[in-house]
Design a protein around this motif. Structure first.
Motif, PDB file in Angstrom:
ATOM      1  N   SER A   1      37.197  39.618  51.628  1.00 16.85           N
ATOM      2  CA  SER A   1      36.766  40.014  52.972  1.00 16.85           C
ATOM      3  C   SER A   1      36.842  38.840  53.943  1.00 16.85           C
ATOM      4  O   SER A   1      37.419  38.953  55.032  1.00 16.85           O
ATOM      5  CB  SER A   1      35.331  40.549  52.911  1.00 16.85           C
ATOM      6  OG  SER A   1      34.831  40.781  54.209  1.00 16.85           O
TER       7      SER A   1
ATOM      8  N   LEU B   1      34.392  47.539  45.421  1.00 20.81           N
ATOM      9  CA  LEU B   1      33.039  47.027  45.249  1.00 20.81           C
ATOM     10  C   LEU B   1      32.007  48.151  45.374  1.00 20.81           C
ATOM     11  O   LEU B   1      31.032  48.185  44.618  1.00 20.81           O
ATOM     12  CB  LEU B   1      32.751  45.939  46.287  1.00 20.81           C
ATOM     13  CG  LEU B   1      31.340  45.353  46.296  1.00 20.81           C
ATOM     14  CD1 LEU B   1      31.025  44.689  44.955  1.00 20.81           C
ATOM     15  CD2 LEU B   1      31.165  44.356  47.429  1.00 20.81           C
TER      16      LEU B   1
ATOM     17  N   ALA C   1      34.989  40.222  46.213  1.00 23.12           N
ATOM     18  CA  ALA C   1      34.999  40.911  47.512  1.00 23.12           C
ATOM     19  C   ALA C   1      34.622  39.967  48.643  1.00 23.12           C
ATOM     20  O   ALA C   1      35.164  40.063  49.752  1.00 23.12           O
ATOM     21  CB  ALA C   1      34.050  42.102  47.473  1.00 23.12           C
TER      22      ALA C   1
ATOM     23  N   TYR D   1      27.981  46.174  48.322  1.00 24.49           N
ATOM     24  CA  TYR D   1      27.320  45.903  47.041  1.00 24.49           C
ATOM     25  C   TYR D   1      25.951  46.586  46.988  1.00 24.49           C
ATOM     26  O   TYR D   1      25.614  47.268  46.012  1.00 24.49           O
ATOM     27  CB  TYR D   1      27.160  44.402  46.844  1.00 24.49           C
ATOM     28  CG  TYR D   1      26.402  44.027  45.584  1.00 24.49           C
ATOM     29  CD1 TYR D   1      27.053  43.931  44.357  1.00 24.49           C
ATOM     30  CD2 TYR D   1      25.030  43.773  45.630  1.00 24.49           C
ATOM     31  CE1 TYR D   1      26.361  43.601  43.202  1.00 24.49           C
ATOM     32  CE2 TYR D   1      24.323  43.447  44.484  1.00 24.49           C
ATOM     33  CZ  TYR D   1      24.987  43.356  43.279  1.00 24.49           C
ATOM     34  OH  TYR D   1      24.294  43.030  42.137  1.00 24.49           O
TER      35      TYR D   1
ATOM     36  N   PHE E   1      31.493  41.529  43.366  1.00 22.97           N
ATOM     37  CA  PHE E   1      30.872  41.047  44.602  1.00 22.97           C
ATOM     38  C   PHE E   1      31.459  39.707  45.023  1.00 22.97           C
ATOM     39  O   PHE E   1      31.815  39.500  46.189  1.00 22.97           O
ATOM     40  CB  PHE E   1      29.362  40.945  44.387  1.00 22.97           C
ATOM     41  CG  PHE E   1      28.587  40.462  45.580  1.00 22.97           C
ATOM     42  CD1 PHE E   1      28.830  40.957  46.855  1.00 22.97           C
ATOM     43  CD2 PHE E   1      27.596  39.501  45.428  1.00 22.97           C
ATOM     44  CE1 PHE E   1      28.102  40.514  47.952  1.00 22.97           C
ATOM     45  CE2 PHE E   1      26.864  39.047  46.511  1.00 22.97           C
ATOM     46  CZ  PHE E   1      27.121  39.548  47.778  1.00 22.97           C
TER      47      PHE E   1
ATOM     48  N   SER F   1      36.665  46.438  49.554  1.00 24.25           N
ATOM     49  CA  SER F   1      35.337  46.996  49.822  1.00 24.25           C
ATOM     50  C   SER F   1      35.119  48.306  49.067  1.00 24.25           C
ATOM     51  O   SER F   1      34.024  48.555  48.540  1.00 24.25           O
ATOM     52  CB  SER F   1      35.167  47.229  51.331  1.00 24.25           C
ATOM     53  OG  SER F   1      35.315  46.017  52.042  1.00 24.25           O
TER      54      SER F   1
ATOM     55  N   PRO G   1      30.967  42.935  52.203  1.00 21.79           N
ATOM     56  CA  PRO G   1      30.659  42.897  50.769  1.00 21.79           C
ATOM     57  C   PRO G   1      29.163  43.015  50.468  1.00 21.79           C
ATOM     58  O   PRO G   1      28.778  43.698  49.512  1.00 21.79           O
ATOM     59  CB  PRO G   1      31.211  41.537  50.326  1.00 21.79           C
ATOM     60  CG  PRO G   1      32.311  41.256  51.274  1.00 21.79           C
ATOM     61  CD  PRO G   1      31.841  41.811  52.580  1.00 21.79           C
TER      62      PRO G   1
END
Length: 507
Positions: free
Chosen positions: A332, A316, A328, A213, A325, A313, A209
């Motif tokens: 994740s 994001l 995610a 991002y 974010f 992912s 992430p």
């Protein structure tokens, strides 16, 4: 001024809970020859203080790796060395080579507990306060409540102050990374996260992430202009920080390879103990560890982990906002916990951190997850003699979080982001999904209390000695799997208009 007074009270309550837990037993107390994680932390101080750097990760006569050999990145070793220097000043016996093995005394216990508390005060707690006040929505009173609820999360308190570890350092640095990125300080946020990764390799759970991002933000700004400049700054920051952390080992490739080998011990197998993830739960029906080779287990877990984190992912990367974010990070880290290789029960703290960041946005699902994550470690707490702290901290967190965050009052379909579920259930009779979720929550908490009581009060059948740990593991796993699906749907589905406005305001 009044707000900071309330913050001080919240922090004081969090510190009080931590110190109260620290007065209890710890992992492996009085249990030779290996003792427990408490002894592991003390032993690393002994090793780093008395041996040269090039011997820290190697098996020698003075450093027997089978006895709590270092298996964390260099920043953990440097932290152990720092603590060892302080310990040496107080009492040299605490870090004397060989002779200090298994050392247990009231003074040393007080010292070790104090090192965790100092780490909390310097790293974790300031990050929690900054996040709650600058990156969460609502009144100042609600932000103070968020600070208190995050600091009262029992899982982290029981592991760091009861079982004994320094998770607040790696998690605190990761949270500083979130704060940095959320406030637009991308270079400082990247620096903080790289430090967290160099303290504990399990921060890889959060790495994708952060990568998606930042890369998505660079794409958004344009790789022919500002985006390219930002990408270069971040890349240089990451490489220089890694180089500085690993500097003592870079002169010899053999040193680097040995450290990496210690960080990723493939030989330990797919999972350990009764961890609440997919492989342990599936192993009840299909003996995966028996019928599959270690290499096959490794490739299979890697494939399923990547597939589980891919949708989150990609979303994001396409839409790098703070809201995406945070979700995610949850998806994740939870996917890593459920599907990756060599997972410990304590690794649930990694998805717990970003879930704490959703307490203000999705209070009931977040509280539900955090309560389940603490419950999933019950067998470990019982082994360490932490039953009373487990019960008290769990009840305190449940009461304060539900009451202060009005979790049971925010149960409408809109508040819980259940719109996508409504569309999926279009062929079913109309039902109040918010009410259904609320009653499931009641049932879940009751079942956790019941299983906790049975684990303590009842003896398992002779032919099933691990019955209760296994029930705890599978019951927790079902929660995590369901919540992984929920958080993925919430992230991938278009958020409500109010959330988009909040994102714009935050960014």
């Amino acid at each position: 001024m009044e707000n900071w007074s309330l913050v001080s009270i919240s922090v004081l309550l969090g510190l009080t809970a931590r110190w109260a837990v620290s007065l209890n037993s710890y992992s492996g107390a009085g249990k030779p020859p290996m003792f427990g994680d408490y002894e592991a932390q003390r032993h690393w101080q002994e090793v780093t203080y008395n041996l040269p750097v090039h011997e820290w990760y190697f098996n020698t006569t003075d450093n027997v790796l089978n006895y709590w050999g270092l298996d964390y990145p260099p920043l953990t070793a440097y932290h152990s060395l720092l603590c060892a220097h302080v310990a040496k000043l107080i009492n040299p016996d605490w870090v004397e080579l060989h002779a200090s093995r298994g050392h247990e005394s009231y003074g040393h216990k007080l010292f070790m507990r104090a090192t965790v508390l100092v780490a909390d005060l310097l790293i974790y707690i300031p990050a929690v306060v900054l996040y709650s006040f600058y990156l969460s929505e609502g009144s100042n009173k609600k932000k103070v409540c968020t600070v208190l609820c995050i600091l009262l999360y029992p899982g982290l308190i029981l592991i760091d102050y009861g079982h004994f570890q320094y998770n607040s350092i790696s998690l605190g640095l990761a949270l500083w990374g979130v704060v940095g990125l959320g406030l637009g300080w991308d270079v400082l946020g990247s620096l903080a996260f790289v430090l967290s990764l160099n303290y504990k390799q399990m921060e890889l759970y959060h790495s994708l992430p952060f990568f998606c991002y930042l890369l998505g933000k660079c794409f958004k700004q344009g790789l022919a202009g500002r985006g390219l400049f930002l990408l270069v700054k971040i890349a240089v920051t990451v490489l220089v920080t890694f180089a500085l952390c690993w500097l003592p080992f870079l002169s010899d490739p053999g040193q680097v390879l040995q450290v990496v080998h210690r960080l990723f011990p493939v030989g330990r197998g797919l999972f350990e103990d009764k961890v609440a993830n997919t492989w342990c739960s599936l192993n009840v029906l299909i003996k995966i560890k028996t019928i599959l080779s270690t290499d096959t287990q490794l490739y299979f877990s890697l494939t399923t982990t990547l597939l589980a984190i891919l949708p989150s992912s990609i979303k994001l990367l396409m839409k790098p906002t703070l809201w995406q974010f945070k979700l995610a990070l949850v998806n994740s880290s939870l996917a890593f916990f459920l599907f990756s290789f060599q997972v410990h029960e304590k690794s649930i703290l990694l998805p717990a951190l970003p879930v704490c960041l959703l307490l203000n946005d999705l209070p009931l699902p977040a509280i539900w997850f955090l309560q389940a994550s603490t419950f999933s470690m019950l067998p470990l707490f019982l082994k360490d003699g932490l039953l009373v702290p487990y019960v008290v901290t769990s009840l305190a967190f449940l009461f304060f979080s539900v009451y202060l965050l009005l979790a049971l009052e925010h149960c409408s379909e809109d508040k819980l982001r259940l719109g996508p579920y409504r569309r999926l259930l279009i062929c079913m009779p109309r039902m109040d999904l918010g009410r259904v979720i609320k009653w499931k929550f009641y049932f879940s908490i009751t079942a956790m209390a019941g299983l906790s009581f049975m684990s303590v009060a009842l003896a398992p059948p002779a032919q099933l000695p691990d019955l209760f740990p296994l029930l705890v593991s599978v019951f927790s796993y079902l929660h995590f799997l369901g919540l992984l699906l929920y958080f993925n749907i919430v992230q991938i589905a278009e958020p409500p208009q109010s959330v988009r406005k909040n994102q714009k305001k935050s960014n």
